[in-house]
Design an enzyme around this catalytic site. Structure first.
Site, short mmCIF file in Angstrom:
data_model
loop_
_atom_site.label_atom_id
_atom_site.label_comp_id
_atom_site.label_asym_id
_atom_site.label_seq_id
_atom_site.Cartn_x
_atom_site.Cartn_y
_atom_site.Cartn_z
N THR A 151 57.74 -4.18 44.95
CA THR A 151 56.45 -4.57 44.38
C THR A 151 55.71 -3.23 43.89
OG1 THR A 151 54.09 -5.22 44.96
CG2 THR A 151 55.35 -4.48 46.79
N ASP A 152 54.68 -3.36 42.87
CA ASP A 152 54.09 -2.25 42.43
C ASP A 152 53.05 -1.80 43.53
OD1 ASP A 152 52.11 -4.38 42.34
OD2 ASP A 152 51.19 -4.05 40.14
N GLU A 153 52.69 -2.69 44.40
CA GLU A 153 52.10 -2.42 45.33
C GLU A 153 52.06 -1.11 46.26
OE1 GLU A 153 49.63 -5.49 47.44
OE2 GLU A 153 50.26 -6.74 45.92
N TYR A 188 50.98 -4.46 54.37
CA TYR A 188 52.04 -5.00 53.54
C TYR A 188 52.94 -4.06 52.61
CZ TYR A 188 54.16 -7.23 49.48
OH TYR A 188 54.86 -7.53 48.13
N LYS A 228 56.67 -2.54 52.59
CA LYS A 228 57.46 -2.63 51.45
C LYS A 228 57.89 -1.26 51.00
CE LYS A 228 58.79 -5.68 49.11
NZ LYS A 228 59.69 -6.66 49.20
#
Ligand code: NAD
Ligand code: TYD
Length: 353
Positions: A133-135, A159, A163
């Site tokens: 993810t970009d997060e 989260y 990741k």
């Protein structure tokens, strides 16, 4: 030949399974633990159900993974299984680290052991596609350039931290063991079958039943939105043509403030599903306590996947949102089945009454 897809009964996983069978005759073995977010209803209407073998299980279950890999001899793994909701990770992070980190490292171990048993030719052709993810890159300010593949890791939420750890593990298994991996970093997805804990389906679900729509803080936070079909097309392309060891950012050129997103959805709903009392849906919007550590802005520079693999998003935000609203209205029964279960208790825990 076959591929193995993890997290196949979730939002993106099931969209990927549908898109796989629309574009390929190759069988797919798909694995999902069926947590609250995994829903076998998501396989309804699969184009080629005969090529689909669904297995209920955990990516962290080594003996199950050994058995599946030996039995189905996949040429690639598309790894989507994860705990994915930021707010839940803030409440309790255990499951996030168990699945996203421990689960991913066990999967990497078992896949590496299997990959070593393959012929040299099959080893070279093998791919482990890790869907990140970009997060993991944290928050941007209004003036920062969008994330690219060299952006530093600065995860804000539990989260995103889990990741990020998974991404580092994938990269380490490549460097240390030579496993042919690919990693993608995508922005916020939307579309059919997304669990109504995430902003867009939450807004549609609550608005269509006349319930308040919670917007965190002042709603000025920005997300880049991509239709899940465009994400799946990008994943298929990276799987077939991506360079081993390389990362690809995937984004929709769809930066939108949350409050604008919610207002757009309200306007679409005013046209497609007017309220019985005649009031506009935006009257249901409520500004509620902000998320702790709320990332201000995400934005993606997808030049690499565009220039190297020729990918571009196809679905405009206007069309994609209208189609998504249509899907939830047409599939009211899907939503109802989800909402009578886990969704209800989450809403009580998180938003109170
Ligand atoms: P989701 O929560 O809808 O689905 C996740 C699926 O994984 C569920 O079906 C769940 O049952 C399954 N799962 C959870 N733990 C498992 C385990 N231990 N073993 C096997 N299956 C397990 O999530 P999603 O939105 O479909 O996201 C899929 C992937 O894409 C995730 O890795 C996520 O980090 C990534 N991603 C999501 C977005 C987004 O906007 N939704 C954006 C970028 C990347
Ligand atoms: P979400 O869909 O949870 O995705 P993510 O946190 O992974 O980006 O949230 C999208 C944005 O919407 C995020 O900035 C938080 C905000 N949001 C609300 O304002 N209200 C809500 O009830 C939810 C779930 C999210």
């Amino acid at each position: 030949m076959a591929i193995l897809i993890t997290g196949s009964a979730g939002f993106i996983g099931s969209a990927f399974v549908h898109s796989w069978f629309l574009h390929s005759e190759e069988p797919a073995v798909t694995l999902d633990l069926l947590t609250y977010a995994g829903n076998p209803d998501n396989f309804a209407g699969l184009r080629s159900a005969a090529g689909h073998t669904f297995v209920h299980g955990d990516i962290a279950d080594r003996s199950l993974m050994q058995r599946l890999l030996a039995e189905f001899q996949p040429r690639a793994i598309v790894h989507l299984a994860a705990e994915t909701h930021v707010d839940r990770s803030i409440r309790t992070a255990d499951a996030f680290f168990q699945t996203n980190v421990i689960g991913t490292t066990r999967l990497l171990d078992e896949v590496t052991a299997y990959w070593r048993t393959l012929s040299e030719e099959r080893q070279r052709a093998f791919r482990f596609l890790h869907v990140s993810t970009d997060e993991v890159f944290g928050a941007l300010t209004a003036h920062d350039p969008p994330f690219n593949e060299s952006s530093p890791y600065r995860p804000s939420s539990p989260y995103a931290a889990s990741k990020a750890a998974a991404d580092h593990a994938v990269s380490a298994w490549h460097t240390t063991h030579g496993l042919p991996v690919l990693t993608t970093h995508c922005s916020n997805n939307y579309g059919p079958r997304q669990f109504p804990e995430k902003l867009i389906p939450l807004c549609i679900a609550r608005a269509t039943s006349g319930e308040p729509i919670p917007v965190y803080g002042n709603g000025a936070q920005i997300r880049d939105w991509l239709h899940v079909e465009d994400h799946c097309a990008a994943l298929r392309l990276v799987l077939e043509r991506g360079a081993v060891g390389r990362r690809y950012n995937i984004g929709g050129y769809g930066e939108t403030a949350n409050i604008d997103m919610v207002r757009m959805l309200c306007e679409i709903l005013d046209r497609k599903h007017p309220r019985q009392n005649g009031e506009p849906h935006h009257k249901l919007i409520r500004f509620v306590t902000d998320r702790p550590g709320h990332d201000w802005r995400y934005a993606i520079d997808p030049s690499r996947i565009r220039d190297e693999l020729g990918w571009a998003p196809n679905v405009s935000l206007t069309q994609g949102l209208a189609d998504t609203v249509d899907w939830y209205i047409t599939n009211a029964q899907w939503l109802e089945r989800v909402r009578t279960g886990e969704y209800r208790s989450w809403v009580r825990t998180h938003y109170g009454q």
